[in-house]
Design a protein around this motif. Structure first.
Motif, PDB file in Angstrom:
ATOM      1  N   SER A  55       1.923 -14.469 -13.616  1.00 28.32           N
ATOM      2  CA  SER A  55       0.834 -15.228 -12.994  1.00 28.32           C
ATOM      3  C   SER A  55      -0.532 -14.979 -13.629  1.00 28.32           C
ATOM      4  O   SER A  55      -1.447 -15.763 -13.416  1.00 28.32           O
ATOM      5  CB  SER A  55       0.773 -14.950 -11.489  1.00 28.32           C
ATOM      6  OG  SER A  55       0.412 -13.614 -11.263  1.00 28.32           O
ATOM      7  N   SER A  56      -0.680 -13.891 -14.407  1.00 29.80           N
ATOM      8  CA  SER A  56      -1.972 -13.631 -15.050  1.00 29.80           C
ATOM      9  C   SER A  56      -1.765 -12.906 -16.378  1.00 29.80           C
ATOM     10  O   SER A  56      -0.708 -12.336 -16.637  1.00 29.80           O
ATOM     11  CB  SER A  56      -2.866 -12.776 -14.140  1.00 29.80           C
ATOM     12  OG  SER A  56      -2.371 -11.449 -14.081  1.00 29.80           O
ATOM     13  N   ASP A  57      -2.809 -12.939 -17.199  1.00 31.88           N
ATOM     14  CA  ASP A  57      -2.762 -12.233 -18.485  1.00 31.88           C
ATOM     15  C   ASP A  57      -2.601 -10.730 -18.279  1.00 31.88           C
ATOM     16  O   ASP A  57      -1.876 -10.070 -19.036  1.00 31.88           O
ATOM     17  CB  ASP A  57      -4.034 -12.498 -19.291  1.00 31.88           C
ATOM     18  CG  ASP A  57      -4.123 -13.937 -19.784  1.00 31.88           C
ATOM     19  OD1 ASP A  57      -3.154 -14.706 -19.596  1.00 31.88           O
ATOM     20  OD2 ASP A  57      -5.162 -14.287 -20.369  1.00 31.88           O
ATOM     21  N   ASP A  58      -3.289 -10.181 -17.268  1.00 30.03           N
ATOM     22  CA  ASP A  58      -3.186  -8.737 -17.006  1.00 30.03           C
ATOM     23  C   ASP A  58      -1.757  -8.345 -16.642  1.00 30.03           C
ATOM     24  O   ASP A  58      -1.251  -7.322 -17.103  1.00 30.03           O
ATOM     25  CB  ASP A  58      -4.132  -8.317 -15.882  1.00 30.03           C
ATOM     26  CG  ASP A  58      -5.594  -8.323 -16.318  1.00 30.03           C
ATOM     27  OD1 ASP A  58      -5.854  -8.258 -17.544  1.00 30.03           O
ATOM     28  OD2 ASP A  58      -6.465  -8.384 -15.437  1.00 30.03           O
ATOM     29  N   GLU A  59      -1.101  -9.168 -15.833  1.00 31.89           N
ATOM     30  CA  GLU A  59       0.288  -8.876 -15.466  1.00 31.89           C
ATOM     31  C   GLU A  59       1.203  -9.009 -16.679  1.00 31.89           C
ATOM     32  O   GLU A  59       2.157  -8.251 -16.826  1.00 31.89           O
ATOM     33  CB  GLU A  59       0.750  -9.790 -14.336  1.00 31.89           C
ATOM     34  CG  GLU A  59       0.116  -9.427 -13.008  1.00 31.89           C
ATOM     35  CD  GLU A  59       0.571 -10.313 -11.870  1.00 31.89           C
ATOM     36  OE1 GLU A  59       1.207 -11.370 -12.121  1.00 31.89           O
ATOM     37  OE2 GLU A  59       0.300  -9.947 -10.709  1.00 31.89           O
ATOM     38  N   ALA A  60       0.910  -9.959 -17.555  1.00 38.39           N
ATOM     39  CA  ALA A  60       1.710 -10.118 -18.769  1.00 38.39           C
ATOM     40  C   ALA A  60       1.568  -8.887 -19.659  1.00 38.39           C
ATOM     41  O   ALA A  60       2.561  -8.376 -20.195  1.00 38.39           O
ATOM     42  CB  ALA A  60       1.281 -11.384 -19.519  1.00 38.39           C
TER      43      ALA A  60
END
Length: 81
Positions: A52-57
Motif C-alpha cells: 500500500s505504500s513505498d515505505d511498506e515496500a
C-alpha cells in the motif's frame, strides 16, 4: 521507489493466498499476481506483490528477501516496468 515488488524463486506450490499472508506480516498487501504459463497454467516461479505504500515496500524487501517460503528462499526486489 514504487510499491510493486518482484518476488522470484517461488515454489510451484505457493498460492496467491499464501503469498498474501506472508507479505501481510510487514504491511498492507493491495495485490498479488502469480505469473503462470499460458499453455499449462502452472506457476512460472515468480510473482508481483503490491504494497500500500513505498515505505511498506521497502520494509518488505528488507524483511522478505531471502526468507524461506514453501522450501524456497525468496528473491524480493522492486519490480521493473
Amino acid at each position: 521507489m514504487g510499491n510493486r515488488l518482484y518476488v522470484g524463486n517461488l515454489s510451484f506450490n505457493t498460492s496467491a493466498e499464501t503469498l498474501r499472508e506472508c507479505f501481510s506480516e510487514v504491511g498492507e498487501v493491495t495485490d498479488v499476481h502469480i505469473v503462470s504459463d499460458r499453455e499449462t497454467g502452472r506457476s512460472r516461479g515468480f510473482a508481483f506483490v503490491s504494497m500500500s505504500s513505498d515505505d511498506e515496500a521497502r520494509r518488505a524487501i528488507a524483511e522478505m528477501n531471502g526468507r524461506n517460503l514453501d522450501g524456497r528462499d525468496l528473491r524480493v526486489n522492486e519490480a521493473e516496468e
